[in-house]
Design a protein around this motif. Structure first.
Motif, PDB file in Angstrom:
ATOM      1  N   PRO A  41       3.783   1.010   3.703  1.00  0.00           N
ATOM      2  CA  PRO A  41       4.389   0.574   2.396  1.00  0.00           C
ATOM      3  C   PRO A  41       3.712   0.871   1.210  1.00  0.00           C
ATOM      4  O   PRO A  41       2.245   1.378   1.233  1.00  0.00           O
ATOM      5  CB  PRO A  41       4.145  -0.983   2.675  1.00  0.00           C
ATOM      6  CG  PRO A  41       4.208  -1.167   4.079  1.00  0.00           C
ATOM      7  CD  PRO A  41       3.321  -0.057   4.683  1.00  0.00           C
ATOM      8  N   PRO A  42       4.536   1.148   0.271  1.00  0.00           N
ATOM      9  CA  PRO A  42       3.540   1.820  -1.092  1.00  0.00           C
ATOM     10  C   PRO A  42       2.687   0.959  -1.954  1.00  0.00           C
ATOM     11  O   PRO A  42       1.780   1.199  -2.770  1.00  0.00           O
ATOM     12  CB  PRO A  42       4.846   2.299  -1.962  1.00  0.00           C
ATOM     13  CG  PRO A  42       5.721   1.332  -1.409  1.00  0.00           C
ATOM     14  CD  PRO A  42       5.658   0.882  -0.108  1.00  0.00           C
ATOM     15  N   GLN A  43       2.513  -0.348  -1.422  1.00  0.00           N
ATOM     16  CA  GLN A  43       1.573  -1.134  -2.124  1.00  0.00           C
ATOM     17  C   GLN A  43       0.393  -0.862  -1.600  1.00  0.00           C
ATOM     18  O   GLN A  43      -0.841  -1.323  -2.100  1.00  0.00           O
ATOM     19  CB  GLN A  43       1.725  -2.656  -2.108  1.00  0.00           C
ATOM     20  CG  GLN A  43       2.175  -3.085  -0.545  1.00  0.00           C
ATOM     21  CD  GLN A  43       3.708  -3.280  -0.389  1.00  0.00           C
ATOM     22  OE1 GLN A  43       4.289  -2.069  -0.361  1.00  0.00           O
ATOM     23  NE2 GLN A  43       4.133  -4.305   0.152  1.00  0.00           N
ATOM     24  N   HIS A  44       0.125  -0.056  -0.516  1.00  0.00           N
ATOM     25  CA  HIS A  44      -1.308   0.304   0.314  1.00  0.00           C
ATOM     26  C   HIS A  44      -1.412   1.641  -0.384  1.00  0.00           C
ATOM     27  O   HIS A  44      -0.575   2.706  -0.336  1.00  0.00           O
ATOM     28  CB  HIS A  44      -1.280   0.362   1.723  1.00  0.00           C
ATOM     29  CG  HIS A  44      -1.005  -0.945   2.364  1.00  0.00           C
ATOM     30  ND1 HIS A  44      -0.484  -1.011   3.539  1.00  0.00           N
ATOM     31  CD2 HIS A  44      -0.912  -2.262   1.766  1.00  0.00           C
ATOM     32  CE1 HIS A  44      -0.377  -2.459   3.891  1.00  0.00           C
ATOM     33  NE2 HIS A  44      -0.500  -2.887   2.680  1.00  0.00           N
ATOM     34  N   ALA A  48       1.225   4.858  -0.769  1.00  0.00           N
ATOM     35  CA  ALA A  48       1.616   5.424  -2.138  1.00  0.00           C
ATOM     36  C   ALA A  48       1.179   6.746  -2.166  1.00  0.00           C
ATOM     37  O   ALA A  48       2.128   7.678  -2.654  1.00  0.00           O
ATOM     38  CB  ALA A  48       0.745   4.579  -3.235  1.00  0.00           C
ATOM     39  N   GLN A  64       4.887   8.379  -1.590  1.00  0.00           N
ATOM     40  CA  GLN A  64       5.686   8.288  -2.902  1.00  0.00           C
ATOM     41  C   GLN A  64       4.979   9.692  -3.794  1.00  0.00           C
ATOM     42  O   GLN A  64       5.703  10.659  -4.175  1.00  0.00           O
ATOM     43  CB  GLN A  64       5.091   7.159  -3.693  1.00  0.00           C
ATOM     44  CG  GLN A  64       6.017   5.892  -3.302  1.00  0.00           C
ATOM     45  CD  GLN A  64       5.770   4.759  -4.558  1.00  0.00           C
ATOM     46  OE1 GLN A  64       4.574   4.540  -4.754  1.00  0.00           O
ATOM     47  NE2 GLN A  64       6.538   3.916  -4.514  1.00  0.00           N
ATOM     48  N   HIS A 107      11.979   5.992   3.480  1.00  0.00           N
ATOM     49  CA  HIS A 107      10.967   5.108   3.499  1.00  0.00           C
ATOM     50  C   HIS A 107      11.355   4.101   4.816  1.00  0.00           C
ATOM     51  O   HIS A 107      11.929   3.327   4.569  1.00  0.00           O
ATOM     52  CB  HIS A 107      11.376   4.116   2.133  1.00  0.00           C
ATOM     53  CG  HIS A 107      10.921   4.864   0.926  1.00  0.00           C
ATOM     54  ND1 HIS A 107       9.736   5.387   0.569  1.00  0.00           N
ATOM     55  CD2 HIS A 107      11.852   5.398   0.088  1.00  0.00           C
ATOM     56  CE1 HIS A 107       9.806   5.999  -0.729  1.00  0.00           C
ATOM     57  NE2 HIS A 107      10.891   6.239  -0.940  1.00  0.00           N
ATOM     58  N   TRP A 162       9.362   2.186   6.237  1.00  0.00           N
ATOM     59  CA  TRP A 162       8.581   0.759   5.946  1.00  0.00           C
ATOM     60  C   TRP A 162       9.531   0.027   5.795  1.00  0.00           C
ATOM     61  O   TRP A 162       9.563  -1.339   6.074  1.00  0.00           O
ATOM     62  CB  TRP A 162       7.603   0.931   5.002  1.00  0.00           C
ATOM     63  CG  TRP A 162       7.913   1.406   3.751  1.00  0.00           C
ATOM     64  CD1 TRP A 162       7.937   2.658   2.943  1.00  0.00           C
ATOM     65  CD2 TRP A 162       8.426   0.567   2.683  1.00  0.00           C
ATOM     66  NE1 TRP A 162       8.215   2.723   1.906  1.00  0.00           N
ATOM     67  CE2 TRP A 162       8.800   1.387   1.376  1.00  0.00           C
ATOM     68  CE3 TRP A 162       8.658  -0.889   2.636  1.00  0.00           C
ATOM     69  CZ2 TRP A 162       9.191   0.900   0.489  1.00  0.00           C
ATOM     70  CZ3 TRP A 162       9.062  -1.415   1.398  1.00  0.00           C
ATOM     71  CH2 TRP A 162       9.383  -0.331   0.145  1.00  0.00           C
ATOM     72  N   THR A 210      -9.093   1.861  -0.015  1.00  0.00           N
ATOM     73  CA  THR A 210      -8.544   1.757  -1.798  1.00  0.00           C
ATOM     74  C   THR A 210      -9.785   2.303  -2.496  1.00  0.00           C
ATOM     75  O   THR A 210      -9.605   2.974  -3.410  1.00  0.00           O
ATOM     76  CB  THR A 210      -8.094   0.416  -1.896  1.00  0.00           C
ATOM     77  OG1 THR A 210      -7.098   0.202  -0.838  1.00  0.00           O
ATOM     78  CG2 THR A 210      -7.605   0.412  -3.305  1.00  0.00           C
ATOM     79  N   ILE A 233      -4.096  -3.568   5.862  1.00  0.00           N
ATOM     80  CA  ILE A 233      -4.594  -4.673   4.862  1.00  0.00           C
ATOM     81  C   ILE A 233      -6.180  -5.021   5.362  1.00  0.00           C
ATOM     82  O   ILE A 233      -6.192  -5.475   6.729  1.00  0.00           O
ATOM     83  CB  ILE A 233      -3.672  -5.741   4.853  1.00  0.00           C
ATOM     84  CG1 ILE A 233      -1.996  -5.262   4.634  1.00  0.00           C
ATOM     85  CG2 ILE A 233      -4.157  -6.943   4.044  1.00  0.00           C
ATOM     86  CD1 ILE A 233      -1.239  -6.565   4.849  1.00  0.00           C
TER      87      ILE A 233
END
Length: 299
Positions: A24-27, A31, A35, A47, A49, A122, A212
């Motif tokens: 997922p792009p929130q990770h 990203a 992306q 995508h 995910w 991150t 996560i």
């Protein structure tokens, strides 16, 4: 972000025509390669995910990059025939240890498929990489060229040390104006060369569940704050075949009105535990700490 994509793309991926991203792009990992890389390379992206069970379609001869998290490998293994028409397939894996399905697919799909693990976070971006081999015995991690280590160079050979890194891609804290000077990853390593190391474990309670970060000490703090009449202990389960890493919550306190649903509600802002195990009493060692060996034996 551009520097990270260019560095890892050049070193591990090479030219790409099509990106399939299960992250997922929130990770950061999702990203970067789901992306930023397809946007900078001006290539199409699937995508995966968003709908992991949707079939993957590639054109004959395409150079495909697959962005993997642990749960993706079983899906790829089942859908591999659709990818066999590709010209080349490179898989990047991050976020916890690869599951057995990853090694099985690497064994089955070579030489069309080449897979690499990336170690990072991150705060640091990519720190090091290594090939993902078909056997269980993986080699040492090799640092990316712009990463350096803060280490005790005078220490005895093979001594376990904390992995502290420096580099131009360290994050800038929200409250600060400058990037971090260095970052303590929480990993314990044995250095096998000037720029290579072997992971030994973690110096804290940090695990990753499908990318996560989960601090198990914070899980226990949250449970204690929300359920003061229950006794709860969180322990890592590193061999989860789907998520890579997972954790279990051991608890007692039903007589005080606590139930499994209360534990899940208390942890609604954390990745869900793999197991929730009720005990008559949490076993403890003479010092009063939870008896980890006895708890894990319950599993």
């Amino acid at each position: 972000m551009e520097r990270e994509v260019e560095l890892i793309g050049r070193r591990l991926v090479g030219p790409v025509d099509h990106v399939v991203s299960y992250a997922p792009p929130q990770h950061l990992f999702g990203a970067l390669f789901g992306q930023w890389l397809p946007r900078l390379a001006q290539v199409r992206v699937h995508h995966a995910w968003a709908d992991p069970f949707a079939p993957v379609s590639v054109s004959p001869g395409e150079r495909v990059l697959i962005v993997c998290i642990p749960m993706a490998w079983d899906l790829l293994r089942r859908g591999w025939p659709a990818l066999e028409r590709a010209g080349s397939v490179v898989a990047l894996h991050s976020s916890a240890a690869p599951p057995p399905a990853a090694r099985e697919l690497v064994r089955r799909a070579a030489p069309l498929l080449q897979a690499h693990e990336i170690l990072g976070s991150t705060e640091t971006g990519g720190i090091a990489h290594r090939p993902l081999p078909p056997e269980d015995a993986a080699g040492p991690w090799r640092a990316f060229p712009d990463v350096s280590f803060v280490r005790d160079v005078g220490s005895p050979a093979r001594r376990v040390q904390e992995l502290v890194v420096r580099g131009p891609r360290l994050a800038q804290p929200e409250s600060g104006t400058r990037p971090l000077a260095q970052w303590d990853t929480g990993d314990l390593v044995e250095f096998t060369g000037p720029r290579t190391f072997r992971l030994v474990g973690r110096s804290n309670s940090l695990i990753k569940v499908n990318g996560i970060k989960v601090h198990l000490a914070r899980v226990e703090q949250q449970l204690a704050a929300c359920l003061p009449h229950a006794e709860c202990v969180a322990l890592p389960l590193p061999d989860d075949s789907i998520t890579g890493e997972g954790y279990a919550v051991f608890w007692s306190g039903r007589g005080n009105g606590t139930g499994v649903s209360d534990i899940r509600t208390a942890l609604m802002n954390f990745p869900s535990p793999s197991r929730i195990i009720e005990l008559a009493k949490v076993p403890r060692v003479p010092s009063g700490k939870p008896d980890r060996k006895a708890l894990l034996a319950v599993l």
